[in-house]
Write an enzyme that holds these catalytic residues in place. Structure first.
Site, PDB file in Angstrom:
ATOM      1  N   LYS A   1     -18.621 -57.073  18.243  1.00  8.55           N
ATOM      2  CA  LYS A   1     -19.154 -55.787  18.716  1.00  8.55           C
ATOM      3  C   LYS A   1     -19.466 -54.824  17.579  1.00  8.55           C
ATOM      4  CE  LYS A   1     -18.099 -56.089  23.529  1.00  8.55           C
ATOM      5  NZ  LYS A   1     -17.248 -55.771  24.668  1.00  8.55           N
TER       6      LYS A   1
ATOM      7  N   ARG B   1     -11.615 -62.389  24.775  1.00  7.97           N
ATOM      8  CA  ARG B   1     -12.915 -62.994  25.112  1.00  7.97           C
ATOM      9  C   ARG B   1     -13.753 -63.050  23.837  1.00  7.97           C
ATOM     10  NH1 ARG B   1     -17.963 -61.063  26.117  1.00  7.97           N
ATOM     11  NH2 ARG B   1     -19.178 -62.013  27.782  1.00  7.97           N
TER      12      ARG B   1
END
Ligand code: PMM
Length: 290
Positions: A228, A269
């Site tokens: 991210k 995840r």
């Protein structure tokens, strides 16, 4: 042994296997445009093979999604999402893999469950589609309640907090209450702080620093930091240089996996499983030495 960081506080999810450490959820995005691995797994055969490879690398479950949620992304229509997701879910479930479906649509969730998905991962926490919570309650499968303030197209403008930990905690608590009131059993809930969703890098880092407090909500915690933007910002350094591309953020992702596992996360995840599979095992071994 001090069990504060151990499996006893990690929680378990009704209807899913129990792992003795933080679980690894591998990501298969069946999309042409996801920011981090988009386009590479964009056909059924390749996507199923990718899921099998992730399991071979140590993934405990595989999350299949057909709609990009990267900041600014526009939505895909339901028919196309179904076309992308359902055959991949079916193919992986047929191989005995624990599959989760990453969708904001009730219809996609229901069809994916019928095809063998065992967990519904809705980044909107049921807010995007009023049919979602009733569909998941009826299907009697676990559900991920993620912290979400709005669709990707406008979410950066919603990244405004006085105290991000306090506000995310309160907003998650409200969603948890609503979801339970609408019929999903508490034992089937997983909560997720939604890193990068209506959050800037400082917000994401503050949440990662305080995952232990989010565990106090009383539900298993899923943490999805993989590749991210906040990791790009960290790796760009204090001068604020160019962040490395998403695919060069996997070592940083594994570092977050270790930090999350150590704070009692139920699962992480990730797009690249190998390093994270090692990270959660190291965290488990450290717990065992406490
Ligand atoms: N992030 C993305 C997609 N799905 N699901 C959960 N539960 N939590 C997340 O933070 C999350 C998610 C966006 O990342 P991707 O497009 O790289 O998969």
């Amino acid at each position: 042994m001090n069990t504060n960081h151990g499996a006893t506080t990690r929680g378990r999810v009704t209807g899913l296997p129990e792992w003795d450490r933080c679980a690894v959820m591998g990501v298969v995005n069946v999309t042409p445009d996801s920011f981090s691995d988009g386009g590479r797994w964009f056909d059924t055969t390749a996507a199923v093979k990718r899921g099998l490879d992730l399991v071979a690398q140590g993934a405990d479950l595989v999350d299949v999604g057909g709609e990009s949620t990267r900041p600014g992304a526009s939505r895909v229509d339901a028919e196309e999402e179904l076309r992308r997701v359902v055959p991949v879910v079916r193919g992986l479930a047929a191989e005995g893999i624990v599959v989760s479906v990453d969708t904001m649509r009730a219809e996609v969730a229901a069809r994916a469950v019928a095809a063998g998905a065992r967990l519904v991962n809705d980044v909107s926490g049921g807010l995007a589609d009023p049919g979602m919570i009733p569909a998941v309650a009826a299907a009697e499968v676990p559900f991920v309640v993620m912290h979400w303030r709005g669709f990707s197209a406008g979410m950066n403008s919603l990244a405004v907090y006085g105290d991000v930990l306090a506000e995310v905690t309160v907003e998650l608590r409200d969603r948890i209450d609503a979801v339970i009131a609408s019929g999903i059993a508490p034992g089937r809930l997983v909560v997720d702080p939604g890193l990068g969703f209506a959050k800037n890098a400082e917000h994401d880092l503050a949440l990662v620093a305080h995952l232990r407090e989010l565990r106090e909500l009383g539900f298993p915690l899923l943490v999805a930091a993989s590749r991210k933007r906040f990791l790009g910002r960290v790796l760009a350094g204090p001068e604020g240089g160019a962040p490395p591309p998403a695919r060069e953020r996997d070592a940083a992702t594994a570092a977050v996996s270790a930090i999350a596992a150590h704070q009692g996360a139920w699962a992480v995840r990730v797009h690249e499983v190998r390093a994270t599979a090692d990270a959660v095992r190291v965290a488990r071994a450290v717990e065992g030495a406490l």
